[in-house]
Design an enzyme around this catalytic site. Sequence first.
Site, short mmCIF file in Angstrom:
data_model
loop_
_atom_site.label_atom_id
_atom_site.label_comp_id
_atom_site.label_asym_id
_atom_site.label_seq_id
_atom_site.Cartn_x
_atom_site.Cartn_y
_atom_site.Cartn_z
N HIS A 181 2.87 3.42 -8.87
CA HIS A 181 2.67 2.00 -9.13
C HIS A 181 3.89 1.39 -9.83
O HIS A 181 4.28 0.25 -9.54
CB HIS A 181 1.42 1.79 -10.00
CG HIS A 181 0.14 2.13 -9.29
ND1 HIS A 181 -0.19 1.60 -8.07
CD2 HIS A 181 -0.90 2.94 -9.64
CE1 HIS A 181 -1.37 2.06 -7.68
NE2 HIS A 181 -1.81 2.88 -8.63
N ASN A 215 -10.64 -3.19 -6.70
CA ASN A 215 -9.85 -2.25 -7.50
C ASN A 215 -10.47 -1.95 -8.87
O ASN A 215 -10.09 -0.98 -9.54
CB ASN A 215 -8.42 -2.77 -7.71
CG ASN A 215 -7.56 -2.65 -6.46
OD1 ASN A 215 -6.58 -3.37 -6.30
ND2 ASN A 215 -7.93 -1.73 -5.58
N ASP A 231 0.83 -1.20 0.00
CA ASP A 231 0.00 0.00 0.00
C ASP A 231 0.87 1.26 0.00
O ASP A 231 1.98 1.26 0.52
CB ASP A 231 -0.90 0.00 1.24
CG ASP A 231 -2.05 0.99 1.13
OD1 ASP A 231 -2.34 1.45 0.02
OD2 ASP A 231 -2.64 1.30 2.17
N GLY A 232 0.32 2.33 -0.58
CA GLY A 232 0.99 3.63 -0.52
C GLY A 232 1.65 4.09 -1.80
O GLY A 232 2.33 5.12 -1.80
#
Length: 257
Positions: A38, A69, A21-22
């Site tokens: 990404h 998603n 995550d992040g």
Amino acid sequence: MCAQRQISQTPPLRHVAIIMDGNGRWAKSRGLPRIEGHRRGVENVREILKAAQELQIQHLTLFAFSVENWQRPAEEISALMNLLELFLSRNLKDLVKNKIRLRVIGRPEQLPDRVQVQLKKALEATKDFTDHQLNVALNYGSRTEVLDAARAYAEAVVRGEEDPQQLDWPGFTSYLYTDGIPDPDLLIRTSGETRVSNFLLLQCAYSEMYFSPVNWPEFGRNEFIEAVETFKRRERRFGKTGEQVQADSPEAATLER
């Protein structure tokens, strides 16, 4: 450049699962588009996979794309699929060289055809490796997994292959996406979030949790080792008392002899 942390020689873990995550927050903090976050996150997978091998961790499971998603903007989804396809094509040689088996959990059949082609190629090329396994959760959701497993089990009952009166947990796990994969010993989530987001809910019933404030693109080798060493300082009881755990330990057995 910061010094690399040394890897502890204590017994290795069997299975580490990571919610990566992040990526978006990392990019936003630098004035970059989300897709750049990404991209950097995909690059980081190689470093963590290498560290997992050094630590002799047999299974590494990465939450790459959830069933939720699909709600993201179409442009971002397309870019994510492109990155997945690129990762598979560029890293297949390394997977084979390092004898890492690739396995997918989720509903990969709903992914774009071009991604499925790369997946099938990688799965076939690595299917015989047994020492290390990279499990990638694609189009995955734990609740979806339970529904698929329940449906498959019910169909087996109708066919006369299962007896509901004999159902137990080991038997039901054979219908989960993770059949044959040991439950995670350690679940890591990066970026400071402290929730599991519909990821391996049943399998993580007794997993140790580690929440890092570091965004995934910067969660490198040293951060990974810190998470593993934190795990090794914990006492896992599985419903027992601390005294029972100590009595059952290999060290206690050695002292008794």
